[in-house]
Design an enzyme around this catalytic site. Structure first.
Site, PDB file in Angstrom:
ATOM      1  N   TYR A  23       1.201   8.888 -13.782  1.00  0.00           N
ATOM      2  CA  TYR A  23       1.200   9.279 -12.373  1.00  0.00           C
ATOM      3  C   TYR A  23      -0.069   9.969 -11.911  1.00  0.00           C
ATOM      4  O   TYR A  23      -0.176  10.314 -10.731  1.00  0.00           O
ATOM      5  CB  TYR A  23       2.408  10.186 -12.091  1.00  0.00           C
ATOM      6  CG  TYR A  23       3.711   9.561 -12.536  1.00  0.00           C
ATOM      7  CD1 TYR A  23       4.203   8.433 -11.901  1.00  0.00           C
ATOM      8  CD2 TYR A  23       4.432  10.083 -13.601  1.00  0.00           C
ATOM      9  CE1 TYR A  23       5.394   7.838 -12.317  1.00  0.00           C
ATOM     10  CE2 TYR A  23       5.614   9.497 -14.019  1.00  0.00           C
ATOM     11  CZ  TYR A  23       6.088   8.373 -13.374  1.00  0.00           C
ATOM     12  OH  TYR A  23       7.257   7.789 -13.785  1.00  0.00           O
ATOM     13  N   HIS A 101       6.232   2.228  -6.000  1.00  0.00           N
ATOM     14  CA  HIS A 101       6.123   2.925  -7.297  1.00  0.00           C
ATOM     15  C   HIS A 101       4.648   3.115  -7.611  1.00  0.00           C
ATOM     16  O   HIS A 101       3.855   2.183  -7.453  1.00  0.00           O
ATOM     17  CB  HIS A 101       6.793   2.133  -8.418  1.00  0.00           C
ATOM     18  CG  HIS A 101       8.235   1.889  -8.165  1.00  0.00           C
ATOM     19  ND1 HIS A 101       9.192   2.859  -8.364  1.00  0.00           N
ATOM     20  CD2 HIS A 101       8.868   0.802  -7.680  1.00  0.00           C
ATOM     21  CE1 HIS A 101      10.367   2.372  -8.018  1.00  0.00           C
ATOM     22  NE2 HIS A 101      10.206   1.132  -7.594  1.00  0.00           N
TER      23      HIS A 101
END
Length: 145
Positions: A23, A101
């Site tokens: 991330y 995402h």
């Protein structure tokens, strides 16, 4: 002005701290700031919401229906792979819904390859980090038009 709701799911309040390999180090506030800036460019209002509680997420989706949101972006995190409750709430919406995402869910663990939302959303954008959100907003605005 058109209104787009950005829904952030479980654990997203920990962006910048959790799993930087997947991330990066960007925070949720930075993601929301980038969405706000792009929203101004595209002449849409972006309202962001994050929760770690599945029922609260469903309630916010219901509110989007009642309030007349023009599009919804959702990164539900792990809920993407198993929450039929959130799926059913999203199915109530009559506006474009874009699934987002940051990581490429299809290149990760097998359980992440499945999205229970896939059949009801306009489309999915994954694997581009923060740009997934910006691409998602552009797609939602195009779908509104």
């Amino acid at each position: 002005m058109k209104k787009v709701l950005m829904l952030h799911g479980i654990n997203h309040n920990m962006f910048g701290k959790r799993d930087p390999v997947q991330y990066g180090t960007v925070t949720l506030a930075e993601i929301d700031g980038a969405l706000q800036a792009l929203g101004r460019e595209l002449n849409v209002e972006v309202d962001s919401y994050q929760t770690n509680h599945e029922g609260d997420m469903c309630e916010r989706i219901h509110q989007a229906f009642t309030d007349g949101a023009d599009a919804v972006l959702i990164n539900a995190g792990a809920w993407t792979h198993y929450s039929y409750g959130i799926r059913d709430a999203l199915a109530i919406l009559t506006v474009p819904v874009v699934e987002i995402h940051m990581s490429n869910i299809h290149a990760r663990e097998a359980f992440r390859h499945q999205s229970v939302f896939a059949e009801i959303v306009k489309g999915q954008i994954c694997g581009f980090g923060v740009d997934s959100y910006l691409l998602g907003l552009r797609a939602a605005v195009a779908a509104i038009a």
